[in-house]
Structures are given as C-alpha cells and as structure tokens.
Design a protein around this motif. Sequence first.
Motif, short mmCIF file in Angstrom:
data_model
loop_
_atom_site.label_atom_id
_atom_site.label_comp_id
_atom_site.label_asym_id
_atom_site.label_seq_id
_atom_site.Cartn_x
_atom_site.Cartn_y
_atom_site.Cartn_z
N PRO A 184 0.71 -1.29 -0.04
CA PRO A 184 -0.25 0.31 0.06
C PRO A 184 0.81 1.36 0.04
O PRO A 184 0.29 2.24 -0.38
CB PRO A 184 -0.85 -0.06 1.35
CG PRO A 184 -0.16 -0.95 1.97
CD PRO A 184 0.43 -2.06 1.18
N LEU A 185 1.98 1.22 0.27
CA LEU A 185 2.97 2.33 0.33
C LEU A 185 3.75 2.28 -1.00
O LEU A 185 4.80 3.42 -0.85
CB LEU A 185 3.93 2.62 1.56
CG LEU A 185 3.11 2.56 2.83
CD1 LEU A 185 4.18 2.68 4.07
CD2 LEU A 185 2.24 3.52 2.84
N GLU A 191 12.16 7.27 1.93
CA GLU A 191 12.25 8.10 3.06
C GLU A 191 10.95 8.41 3.84
O GLU A 191 10.59 8.75 4.84
CB GLU A 191 13.11 9.09 2.85
CG GLU A 191 14.66 8.81 2.43
CD GLU A 191 15.39 8.57 3.62
OE1 GLU A 191 15.16 8.93 4.97
OE2 GLU A 191 16.16 7.31 3.52
N GLU A 192 10.14 8.57 2.71
CA GLU A 192 8.55 8.83 3.17
C GLU A 192 7.87 7.93 3.70
O GLU A 192 7.17 8.05 4.76
CB GLU A 192 7.75 9.35 2.07
CG GLU A 192 8.27 10.95 1.56
CD GLU A 192 7.96 11.94 2.53
OE1 GLU A 192 6.84 11.74 2.88
OE2 GLU A 192 8.69 12.72 2.60
N GLN A 193 8.15 6.55 3.42
CA GLN A 193 7.68 5.37 4.21
C GLN A 193 8.11 5.53 5.45
O GLN A 193 7.31 5.36 6.52
CB GLN A 193 8.05 4.18 3.37
CG GLN A 193 7.42 4.10 2.01
CD GLN A 193 7.83 2.87 1.30
OE1 GLN A 193 7.93 1.77 1.90
NE2 GLN A 193 7.97 2.91 -0.02
N VAL A 229 15.06 2.33 12.10
CA VAL A 229 16.14 1.72 11.45
C VAL A 229 15.52 1.24 9.98
O VAL A 229 14.64 0.46 10.02
CB VAL A 229 16.52 0.43 12.37
CG1 VAL A 229 17.76 -0.22 11.51
CG2 VAL A 229 17.13 0.88 13.48
N ALA A 230 16.19 1.58 9.23
CA ALA A 230 15.66 1.23 7.59
C ALA A 230 16.17 -0.32 7.37
O ALA A 230 16.92 -0.66 7.87
CB ALA A 230 16.49 2.10 6.58
N SER A 231 15.48 -0.76 6.39
CA SER A 231 15.69 -2.11 5.85
C SER A 231 16.85 -1.96 5.00
O SER A 231 16.97 -1.22 4.16
CB SER A 231 14.46 -2.84 5.01
OG SER A 231 14.80 -3.76 4.41
N PRO A 232 17.74 -2.74 5.18
CA PRO A 232 19.07 -2.81 4.02
C PRO A 232 18.48 -3.05 2.48
O PRO A 232 19.28 -2.72 1.55
CB PRO A 232 19.89 -4.10 4.33
CG PRO A 232 19.30 -4.35 5.85
CD PRO A 232 17.99 -4.13 6.03
N LEU A 589 11.06 -3.90 8.78
CA LEU A 589 11.08 -5.23 8.32
C LEU A 589 10.40 -5.32 7.08
O LEU A 589 10.54 -6.52 6.39
CB LEU A 589 11.12 -6.38 8.87
CG LEU A 589 12.32 -7.14 9.81
CD1 LEU A 589 12.83 -5.97 10.82
CD2 LEU A 589 11.78 -8.22 10.33
N PHE A 590 9.37 -4.36 6.88
CA PHE A 590 8.22 -4.85 5.66
C PHE A 590 8.18 -3.45 4.77
O PHE A 590 7.40 -2.80 4.93
CB PHE A 590 7.36 -5.07 6.23
CG PHE A 590 7.32 -6.05 7.71
CD1 PHE A 590 7.48 -7.34 7.18
CD2 PHE A 590 7.29 -5.73 8.88
CE1 PHE A 590 7.47 -8.23 8.12
CE2 PHE A 590 7.20 -6.68 9.74
CZ PHE A 590 7.27 -8.08 9.51
N PRO A 591 9.39 -2.98 3.93
CA PRO A 591 9.17 -1.79 3.07
C PRO A 591 8.03 -1.96 2.46
O PRO A 591 7.37 -3.18 1.98
CB PRO A 591 10.65 -2.12 2.27
CG PRO A 591 11.42 -2.62 3.39
CD PRO A 591 10.57 -3.89 3.92
N LEU A 592 7.48 -1.03 1.66
CA LEU A 592 6.41 -0.93 0.99
C LEU A 592 4.81 -1.13 1.69
O LEU A 592 3.76 -0.91 0.91
CB LEU A 592 6.57 -1.63 -0.30
CG LEU A 592 7.71 -1.43 -1.07
CD1 LEU A 592 8.01 -2.44 -2.15
CD2 LEU A 592 7.66 0.04 -1.74
N THR A 593 4.87 -1.56 3.05
CA THR A 593 3.82 -1.94 3.51
C THR A 593 3.59 -1.01 4.79
O THR A 593 4.48 -0.23 5.13
CB THR A 593 3.51 -3.38 4.10
OG1 THR A 593 4.63 -3.45 4.97
CG2 THR A 593 4.13 -4.26 3.07
#
Length: 615
Positions: A184-185, A191-193, A229-232, A589-593
């Motif tokens: 959904p993202l 960075e906005e996520q 903390v961002a996901s790699p 752990l879940f980019p884009l969500t």
Amino acid sequence: PASLEIDQKQVKPKGLETGKLETMTSESVGVQPDSAKEDSAEKPLNYLNSSQFTSELFKIEVKNFRPHTTVAMLKKRMQSLGLEPHKVKVMPNSWMAFVTFKNADQRDKALSVLPGHIWRGQALTAKLAKPKADPFGNAAAADSGQSSSAAKRPRLDTDTAADSKPAPLSAEAASELLRDAVTPLWRLGYEEQLKQKSQDMSSEVKQLTRQVAAVGGISAGSVEMMPIVASPVVDKYRNKCQFTVAWSPTQTDSVVVGFRVGRYRDGEADVYPPDTAAVVPTVIVAVVRRLQALLNEPDMKRRAPPYDAKRHVGCWKAATVRCNSSNRTLLYLDIHQPFLTANDTSDKTEMSLRDFIENRLQNGLLGDQDGCVASLHVVYTDHGGGETNGLWRHLGGDPDITETLGGLSFRVSPAAFFQVNTAAAEVLHNRIYSMLQHGESDSDNQSSALLDVCCGTGTIGLSLARYFSQVVGIELIADAVRDAQLNAQRNGIENASFVCGRAEDTLPREAKLLAETVSDLRVVLDPPRGGLQPSVLSTIRRCRSIRRLLYVSCCPRAARSNFVDLCRPASNKWRGDPFRLALVQPVDLFPLTKHCELLLLFVREPADAAADASE
C-alpha cells in the motif's frame, strides 16, 4: 495483507468429512457469475448444508459477564465448568460474547450449564446464536436485489442489477489494484515511508504511556524512542509468500495463482498474479508461473479444479513458496481433502485422483529448470485450510532449505517461522542485543543468561548466544523446538538449550535454574501478532531474577495490553515488582507496507520506586 503470512503450527489431522460433494468439472466451477450469485442470493446460509465442518452450526451467545472480561478469562472459566469452547469472541464495549463448539453435544451442554451460572458476582445468560451469513451470499443478495434476515444490505434496483456484470479489469488497473493491496505504500519514496512509520510508532507509544498512567503504572513519560532503522533492502525481499489458487477473474476457465485482492468477509475473492508485486522475488514469481501453467493443463482442471470460495468446493486452496539467499526454493500446496474423498474415482482404468495429483506435481515441479523447486510438499487439509490442521506429505527433493543469517546456518522447514526479510532480520537481532545492553558494558554479560520466550526455531537466541553465558529457549510447538535443537548442533553452539512447553509452566522452573548460576537474567519475548496470554506475563513478573525484558512486537496496537500489564502496580493479581518502559526502537522489516517491528525495552523497577511513582 493477511494472505502473505500464516501461523507456523502443525497438528495431527482431525477426522475427515466424507459426505458426498457434487462431481465437478472445470466448466461447472469456472467463472460463472449468474448461477453462483443466484444460488447464494436465494440461500445466504447455504454453506451450513455443506458436508464441510463449520462451527457456525454450534454457536451460542453469552451475556452479562463483567466489563473488561478477556477471551482468555472467559475461555478458562468455561473450561473449568467442563466445557470445550472452539472459538470465543468477546464483542468490544459490551458484555456479550459469541462462543462456538465442535459439535451439538458440546453446544447443548454449554446451554444447560451457563444460564444462571454466577461468575464474578454476575449471573450469566446463554442462548443459541444466529449463524453468520456467507459473505458471498450477502454480496450476491445485494447484487440481485433479494433480501433475507441474514443478508441485510441495501436493496438494489433489480432491473439494473440483473443485467449488470462488472467488466474485467485492464492489465494496468489489475496491477494497480494488486499493488494497493499488497504494497500500500508503493507510491511513496522510501524516506517518506520511514517517516510515516516513525510517526505511527510515536503515536502508538504516546497512547501506551497514557494507558500505563491510567492504571497507576510507573511513569513512562520520559521514554526514549530511537530513530527508525531502515531495511537494507526495499524490494523483492520476501523469502516467503502465500498465494491463493482460484479461477481467474479476467479469463474464463483459467486458473490463477496469486494474491487475493479484497477481504473474504466483504464477499471479495478475486485473485491476481504476483508479477507486479514489488516485494516478491523473481525466483518466487518463476515458481508461481510454472505452477500456474501446470494447474491449467486440461486434465488437471478437469480432475482437480481450484477451490471455489463462493461455493466451498474444489481441490487447490493455497500455495506457499519459500526461498533462500541462494535462490533455492521450497513449495507446499494446500489441498482440500474432502474434495479428494468425494471425487476420487473407483474406475481402475484411471489413476486415483491423489496419485494423479502427486505424480503430476513431482514430474512438473521438481528439477533444475526455471521455476522448479528444490523441496516439494503437500498438506491435505480438512476444514479451515492452512497447515494448522493438515496431514503433511513430502513429495520430493530436499526435506527443507537452508538459510544463512548472521553467519549462522538455519534449517527452514515448510511450516517453520523465519523472518520474511532475511537481511533486515540480521539488523533486527543486532538491535535486540544493543537494547538489552542499553547503558551497560559488554563485560556485564559474563554472568548473564538469556531466556528466549516464544523462540520458534531459535534464530534470536542462537544469534545472541555468543554474548551470554547461557541461552534457554522456550517454545510451545514441538517441531519448532526440534528445528532449534538441530540449528544449535549444526552451528556448534553448546551453551544454548531449548524446552518444549507452555511458557507459564516452564518459565518459572527455567528461570529458577538459571538464577542459581548467574546473577543477571534477561528475557526476549517474540510472540505472535496478538501478544501473550496474561498468565505468561504474570509468571514473568513473579520471577524476581528477571531484570530486563525486550519485547519484539510486529503489531504494537494488538499487543498493547501486554505492555500495560508489565507496567501496572503490584496487586493480588499482578504480583512482583512492575517493569518500566525505558527505550523504544522501530525497525522496518516490511518496506512498501504499513507494518513495522517495534522493540520495547522494559526494566525492572525496585519496589520503593514503584510506590513513589504510584503516589
């Protein structure tokens, strides 16, 4: 979305229903909006007459218990009366619950025992409850303009509704619909996520501190929230995806393997392939395409069509694909056993349906070609689906796959829990250790032990074993404990052991044994999404040797009551000194969500400090 994740648990299969189902062909269960809607519209409760088990047949309504009664409390009380509830749902902001049972005898026993029973000063009432309508029956009734007591939706103009059929979506529209559901993202930069997730976690922590203050807990107003903390990795990171098998919403008589868009309870079950879902690795997409081609073979569609969620009949229900960093894949398929039982042929000239399915899967999916898998399994399920109640069968290839995490090798079996983002999981484990060490030096660990509660296959405890004198993992699922023990052996880790049992039963004994050899005991909790039962938290509070606790939560809102219970003042119910929330760390752990892991460090507060805070 829920379709991406499933509970990691397997138990013995229950008795299979053997009632006769209608013989099906691909034509009879293909895309057929007219007949399916007419049947469902006329009988929104038609599924109750199916040969499949449904606990809706044995549902009662319980009322007049005291406010703030939890599911666990009600279930425990009913069990103390000799009842065996199957599911319990306490309605929010009310004094009512729905309870289902597995058969009529258990339901009738509850109806004779509960009415008038005095519990916590209240006389309970109980009566039969109306079954819940099939969501597809509700939707079909609305579309056709028919009404019923079970399908309470606005009546439509029957003249227009009868002729209106939704046009198939274009490829572009279907792709956008899929991405909105699964990621959904996707329209936001990373960075906005992170900014949005950080704000969400900050709001959650503020709500938590208000609730802690409301119960008289130790003030957490000064709690420090570390930057997220961002996901790699941001895309193609999921090492496990669960897909639905269904008839295509866009192509007549075509099987599709993909993600379900929409919710079953809303009467929506359209499935679209995962090609444009940015979180799915290329190797998993290749497996899905190969599987989809196999399921579209004429003989396969004729003998083993996909499960039709609208009519509750069919063979294939779900397909779960796992992969490792070396692109080796594991596939297991959920097969609806009642369909096989009802449709298997007695004609000796034709191979049995089960043999036909297994042979075709072995020949079509095992090997080194593109889309083939290294490990192939099926699970034959009765009612409910998923691996929680099925009979497992290994069809070929390796029994499992292996993944490397933090320099360690882990066995990943079909139903084992393993973080879906391997690269980010390594970051997560490092953060867990740094938070447990917050304000202390590494030398303090020489006399420290770690209790890993809800340890699964031991990934956290084994990753941190080099920092502690002893590690003990506690897990309810026996298969997960065996995997954890095997993982310790294959990595040569000798200071870690794993115990199978309920946390409230095993934790006091293990904590006492560790307290005899170490001066400092620390705990990591990594429970399921909904958190832990209050009895586990009560046990932890009574273990005086536990001074630091790190809670790993994938859904802080669902587990918020756990955090409050750890911090509330000591009482007859909550014995032992309370904890104080000292530090919070979001980890993506879940980019884009919209999901995010939240690490919460709780430290034990001395009794005099707790008293001061309460005053």
